[in-house]
Design an enzyme around this catalytic site. Structure first.
Site, short mmCIF file in Angstrom:
data_model
loop_
_atom_site.label_atom_id
_atom_site.label_comp_id
_atom_site.label_asym_id
_atom_site.label_seq_id
_atom_site.Cartn_x
_atom_site.Cartn_y
_atom_site.Cartn_z
N THR A 39 2.13 3.34 -8.08
CA THR A 39 2.89 4.56 -7.81
C THR A 39 3.62 4.44 -6.47
O THR A 39 4.78 4.85 -6.35
CB THR A 39 1.93 5.77 -7.78
OG1 THR A 39 1.25 5.83 -9.02
CG2 THR A 39 2.69 7.06 -7.56
N HIS A 42 6.65 2.48 -6.91
CA HIS A 42 7.71 3.31 -7.50
C HIS A 42 8.38 4.17 -6.41
O HIS A 42 9.59 4.31 -6.37
CB HIS A 42 7.15 4.22 -8.59
CG HIS A 42 6.97 3.53 -9.92
ND1 HIS A 42 8.04 3.15 -10.70
CD2 HIS A 42 5.87 3.15 -10.60
CE1 HIS A 42 7.60 2.57 -11.81
NE2 HIS A 42 6.27 2.55 -11.77
N GLU A 61 -4.77 6.66 -2.07
CA GLU A 61 -6.03 5.94 -2.31
C GLU A 61 -6.72 5.80 -0.96
O GLU A 61 -6.73 4.73 -0.36
CB GLU A 61 -5.74 4.57 -2.92
CG GLU A 61 -4.92 4.67 -4.20
CD GLU A 61 -4.71 3.32 -4.88
OE1 GLU A 61 -5.11 2.28 -4.32
OE2 GLU A 61 -4.15 3.32 -5.99
ZN LIG Z 1 -2.84 4.84 -7.25
#
Ligand SMILES: [Zn+2]
Ligand SMILES: [Zn+2]
Length: 337
Positions: A39, A42, A61
C-alpha cells in the site's frame, strides 16, 4: 520530533514536527519500527493521492512503546504495543454488521490519517494490542501483515489437507502460505523473483517459478481436478486471468491484491465449476489476536522475512529499493536510530 512527510510525485522529505497531544481516549506512543508495505508503494507512486494529504505522514504497520495512556485503558508507560490502524464510525451498515474494518467512512491511520513514520504518534487506546516480551522489535513489526494473512486464510476457510495455491510470494503471499500450512494445508506459491523463491524454499514451501507452466503444475499436483483455494496476491493481470482456471469444482478464489484497474478474467470457469470468489481486505481484531498468538508461539516464524532495516532518513531510498523488486522481502524503518 523527526517525521517523514509525503510530498507527492515520489518524494518524501524528513523534517521536524511538534509532539502530538493525545485526546481524552488516546495513548501517546514512541514509535520503534514501521513496515513499508505494498500500500505504501502505491502511495509512493501517487496511486492514492486522492486519499493521502500532501505533507501527510504514512506508515500503518507500526510497533511502538506506550509513553502515556488513559488510566482505564489497561495500558501504561513502557508497554510494547501494535495497533489496528483503523478509524471507523461505529454506526453505518458495515459497522453494525460487525465489519467495522470496512466502515463506509473508514479512515486508515497511515493513509488518510497521520501514521507511524514519525518518532511519536497518538492512537485511540481501544485500538492497541499488547506485544509479548518474547517477540523482538523486528518481529513485532510483522504482526500487521501477519494479521492480514490470518484474516485472508480464515475468510477463505482453508482446511487441513486442502491444496492451496498462492499467486505472489511477497510478504503477504508468504505469510498466507505459512498460515495456511499451519492450518494443515498443502501449499505452493507462484513467484518470479529468485530471491523470494529462495526464501520461500528455505521455509520448506513448494514454489512454482517463472519457467513452470502454472496450469500444468496445478493439474499434475491435483490429478487434474484443481486446487481447493487460490489466493491472488500479485496484482498482476496475468495472474488474475489464470486464477479461475486452477481451482476445483466449488473451490474458492480470494482476491487479496489491489487491482486498481479493471482487468479481463475468465468467468466461464466461475460458471462451469461454480466457483466462489471473494475479496479479502484488512482485518478484524480477532485476526490481530490470532497473528500475535501465531508469531509468539513460533507457529509462524516472521523474522526471516525482514530483509532490511533502514533509518527514517533513508525512507526515500528504501521506497525506491522496494519498488525496484530486487533481492528484498520486507523493509522496516527503525525509528530508534
Ligand atoms: Zn500494509
Ligand atoms: Zn461505519
Amino acid at each position: 520530533m523527526r517525521a517523514a512527510f509525503y510530498q507527492g510525485s515520489r518524494t518524501f522529505t524528513i523534517g521536524e514536527a511538534p509532539l502530538p497531544a493525545p485526546g481524552p481516549a488516546e495513548a501517546l506512543l514512541r514509535v520503534r519500527r514501521v513496515g513499508i508495505c505494498g500500500t505504501d508503494l502505491h502511495i509512493f507512486q501517487g496511486h492514492l493521492d486522492h486519499r493521502v494529504p500532501k505533507g501527510g505522514v504514512i506508515g500503518h504497520e507500526t510497533f511502538a512503546e506506550v509513553v502515556e495512556a488513559p488510566a482505564a485503558s489497561g495500558f501504561g508507560p513502557g508497554d510494547r504495543v501494535v495497533f489496528e490502524p483503523l478509524s471507523f464510525c461505529g454506526a453505518c451498515r458495515a459497522c453494525l454488521m460487525g465489519a467495522s474494518y470496512l466502515c463506509y467512512a473508514l479512515k486508515i491511520i497511515g493513509v488518510e490519517l497521520p501514521g507511524g513514520m514519525r518518532e511519536y504518534c497518538t492512537v485511540p487506546a481501544a485500538r492497541l494490542l499488547k506485544v509479548p516480551a518474547t517477540l523482538a522489535d523486528d518481529e513485532a513489526a510483522m504482526i500487521e501483515p501477519l494479521a492480514v494473512a490470518t484474516h485472508d486464510v480464515a475468510r477463505a476457510q482453508v482446511r487441513p489437507d486442502d491444496r492451496v495455491l498462492v499467486f505472489g510470494g511477497g510478504p503477504i503471499g508468504a505469510l498466507i502460505a505459512l498460515v495456511a500450512r499451519h492450518r494443515g494445508a498443502r501449499v505452493a506459491v507462484v513467484e518470479v523473483n529468485p530471491f523470494r523463491i529462495d526464501l520461500l524454499e528455505a521455509y520448506g514451501l513448494e514454489t512454482v517459478g517463472p519457467d513452470i507452466d502454472v496450469l500444468r503444475f496445478t493439474n499434475d499436483w491435483t490429478g487434474g481436478t484443481g486446487v481447493d483455494v487460490a489466493f491472488e496476491v500479485t496484482g498482476n493481470p496475468a495472474a488474475a486471468r489464470l486464477v479461475t482456471d486452477v481451482v476445483r469444482v466449488w473451490g474458492t478464489i480470494s482476491i487479496v491484491a489491489i487491482h486498481a484497474e479493471p482487468i479481463p478474467m475468465n468467468l466461464y470457469q466461475m460458471f462451469a465449476r461454480e466457483l466462489v470468489m471473494h475479496g479479502s481486505r484488512l482485518y478484524a481484531r480477532e485476526d490481530w489476536e490470532e497473528a500475535i498468538r501465531l508469531a509468539a508461539s513460533g507457529a509462524v516464524e516472521v523474522a526471516p522475512l525482514v530483509s532490511t532495516t533502514i533509518r527514517l532518513e533513508e525512507l526515500q531510498r528504501g521506497m525506491e529499493q522496494a519498488l525496484a523488486g530486487g533481492p528484498v522481502m520486507k523493509v522496516l524503518v527503525d525509528l530508534t536510530t
